[in-house]
Design a protein around this motif. Structure first.
Motif, PDB file in Angstrom:
ATOM      1  N   UNK A   1      46.215  92.401  61.723  1.00  0.00           N
ATOM      2  CA  UNK A   1      46.660  91.519  62.811  1.00  0.00           C
ATOM      3  C   UNK A   1      46.220  90.090  62.555  1.00  0.00           C
ATOM      4  N   UNK A   2      45.006  89.948  62.027  1.00  0.00           N
ATOM      5  CA  UNK A   2      44.507  88.623  61.662  1.00  0.00           C
ATOM      6  C   UNK A   2      45.294  88.000  60.514  1.00  0.00           C
ATOM      7  N   UNK A   3      45.788  88.845  59.602  1.00  0.00           N
ATOM      8  CA  UNK A   3      46.648  88.339  58.525  1.00  0.00           C
ATOM      9  C   UNK A   3      47.943  87.758  59.089  1.00  0.00           C
ATOM     10  N   UNK A   4      48.531  88.499  60.017  1.00  0.00           N
ATOM     11  CA  UNK A   4      49.834  88.100  60.568  1.00  0.00           C
ATOM     12  C   UNK A   4      49.718  86.855  61.436  1.00  0.00           C
ATOM     13  N   UNK A   5      48.685  86.799  62.276  1.00  0.00           N
ATOM     14  CA  UNK A   5      48.520  85.671  63.196  1.00  0.00           C
ATOM     15  C   UNK A   5      47.102  85.111  63.109  1.00  0.00           C
ATOM     16  N   UNK A   6      46.795  84.367  62.039  1.00  0.00           N
ATOM     17  CA  UNK A   6      45.442  83.820  61.884  1.00  0.00           C
ATOM     18  C   UNK A   6      45.101  82.767  62.948  1.00  0.00           C
ATOM     19  N   UNK A   7      46.129  82.117  63.504  1.00  0.00           N
ATOM     20  CA  UNK A   7      45.901  81.128  64.555  1.00  0.00           C
ATOM     21  C   UNK A   7      45.875  81.848  65.907  1.00  0.00           C
ATOM     22  N   UNK A   8      44.781  82.534  66.151  1.00  0.00           N
ATOM     23  CA  UNK A   8      44.699  83.411  67.322  1.00  0.00           C
ATOM     24  C   UNK A   8      44.805  82.655  68.643  1.00  0.00           C
ATOM     25  N   UNK A   9      44.447  81.381  68.655  1.00  0.00           N
ATOM     26  CA  UNK A   9      44.492  80.604  69.893  1.00  0.00           C
ATOM     27  C   UNK A   9      45.920  80.354  70.372  1.00  0.00           C
TER      28      UNK A   9
END
Length: 441
Positions: free
Chosen positions: A247-255
């Motif tokens: 999930x972090x790979x797909x959307x590293x800009x979590x904010x």
């Protein structure tokens, strides 16, 4: 007549492990991921990893108790045998609060996703249908529940594999770039934030202890229960960590993610609308049927053990002559779960569900230290590690999370414990009589 009927032994170590994994719900990050993002500063996988390691120590305590006391009742039986019957009842009464609320929270989450899929079906109808269906499945027997769990586990595994496969496909196409933000992000790393998130994430691991409630329905429970508990914690923890790393790979800009729809957005980005819809269907089934069913199974076995001992009304120990299930306890739990689901909000239940489990964990870890280390004259290094250091770590982690619970949880939990103490005082005539319990061989 009732005493001649016994629970049916039909579960293998593999069945117990899958039961525990299903109880903790492999697709749980879909529902909870957004709430972990902010406190963890995006490092949700790290919070899940720390949570897995932390819960393992309490898992080791469960395994130690299960080896010596292969009976139904979980914390109730283990603390009773490790210390005394009165403290055992209070521990069991405490964790019963957690188990009573688990079906409720799973029904509410399932109904919420179900209402999004089929808006024409009201939330109350989802809850009613799920509660009735789960009660009927539980009445049919734990072997039937186990087979149903395998089907639901397969569906969850399909969704996770599709998500993993779709993400890796985008990696090979160069549209997604691997990174470490979900495990370690030096720009936003804050250990206090990660630990705060771990305190929330730990709720996803509550339920591994439910395996111990099925000890009298397992083959070779002295060995299989402990193995299944450790296997379930490691198995579900690994799934959580892998899923949230991707999930972090797909959307590293979590904010940039909406916390209410964070994981759904991530799934849409890798698999489109069809994968989102399939995931929503599986979430409805996983929370409502898998989590709800197994929560009902667990609490009914604890009530069965208390009824059998006589500390709660004897009818709770009645077993169905054909299906050999505690039918009175199962139906009671079904009615209570339905009533709570129709009257309480998801936020309210979420804040209460951890109190009972953590209270039980505290007493269980202390019981291991008391029974196998303090009362045992063998203080060799292996025993010190197994029966002192490990449960002490388990106790410390549980206490840290317990103290961090919000004030409402503590107030309701305290009221629940006071009710349990009142029952104990009544049954023992203010401790002038022995606490009712069975004497195991």
């Amino acid at each position: 007549m009732e005493s001649t009927i016994q629970l049916e032994r039909s579960l293998s170590t593999r069945d117990l492990t899958i039961y525990g994994i299903i109880f903790m719900i492999p697709v749980a990050p879909v529902a909870f991921y957004g709430s972990f993002l902010t406190p963890a500063n995006g490092m949700v996988a790290l919070a899940y990893l720390i949570g897995m390691v932390a819960m393992l120590f309490t898992g080791f305590s469960y395994a130690a108790m299960a080896h010596h006391y292969p009976y139904s009742g979980s914390v109730y039986t283990y603390v009773q045998q490790g210390t005394n019957a009165g403290l055992g009842f209070i521990g069991g009464w405490g964790i019963a609060l957690d188990y009573i609320l688990i079906p409720t929270i799973t029904y509410l989450i399932s109904a919420s996703f179900g209402n999004e899929l089929l808006p024409a079906v009201p939330t109350w109808a989802w809850i009613l249908g799920i509660a009735v269906f789960n009660t009927l499945i539980n009445l049919a027997g734990v072997n039937f529940v186990s087979k149903f769990s395998w089907v639901l586990f397969g569906l969850q595994l399909i969704v996770l594999l599709l998500f993993i496969g779709s993400t890796l496909r985008l990696v090979f196409l160069g549209q997604v770039r691997p990174n470490t933000v979900a495990l370690y992000n030096p720009q936003h790393f804050n250990i206090s934030g990660v630990l705060q998130a771990t305190g929330i994430v730990i709720v996803s691991y509550l339920g591994f202890d439910a395996i111990s409630t099925l000890a009298e329905e397992a083959h070779d429970p002295r060995h299989s229960v402990g193995k299944a508990i450790i296997g379930a914690i490691v198995g579900i923890g690994s799934l959580f960590v892998i899923t949230t790393i991707l999930a972090g790979w797909v959307s590293p800009q979590y904010k940039l993610l909406n916390t209410n729809t964070a994981f759904s957005t991530i799934i849409y980005n890798v698999g489109g609308h069809n994968l989102v819809r399939l995931t929503d269907i599986v979430v409805v089934l996983s929370f409502g049927l898998a989590g709800g069913q197994e929560g009902q199974t667990a609490i009914s076995r604890i009530l069965y053990a208390m009824g059998r001992d006589g500390i709660l009304p004897k009818p709770l120990a009645y077993l169905h002559p054909k299906y050999r299930t505690p039918w009175v306890a199962i139906i009671l739990v079904g009615i209570v779960s339905l009533a709570l689901s129709l009257t309480l909000s998801q936020d309210t239940v979420s804040n209460l569900v951890s109190f009972g489990a953590l209270f039980g964990f505290l007493l269980l870890n202390l019981s291991v230290i008391w029974k196998f280390y303090i009362q045992n004259n063998n203080k060799k290094f292996k025993n010190t590690l197994k029966y002192l250091i490990s449960p002490l770590i388990g106790f410390s982690v549980s206490l840290w999370i317990f103290l961090s619970l919000d004030i409402d949880s503590k107030i309701v939990g305290a009221i629940w414990l006071i009710i349990g103490i009142a029952i104990l005082l009544y049954k023992t005539k203010v401790f002038t009589k022995a606490t009712p319990h069975l004497h195991f061989n």
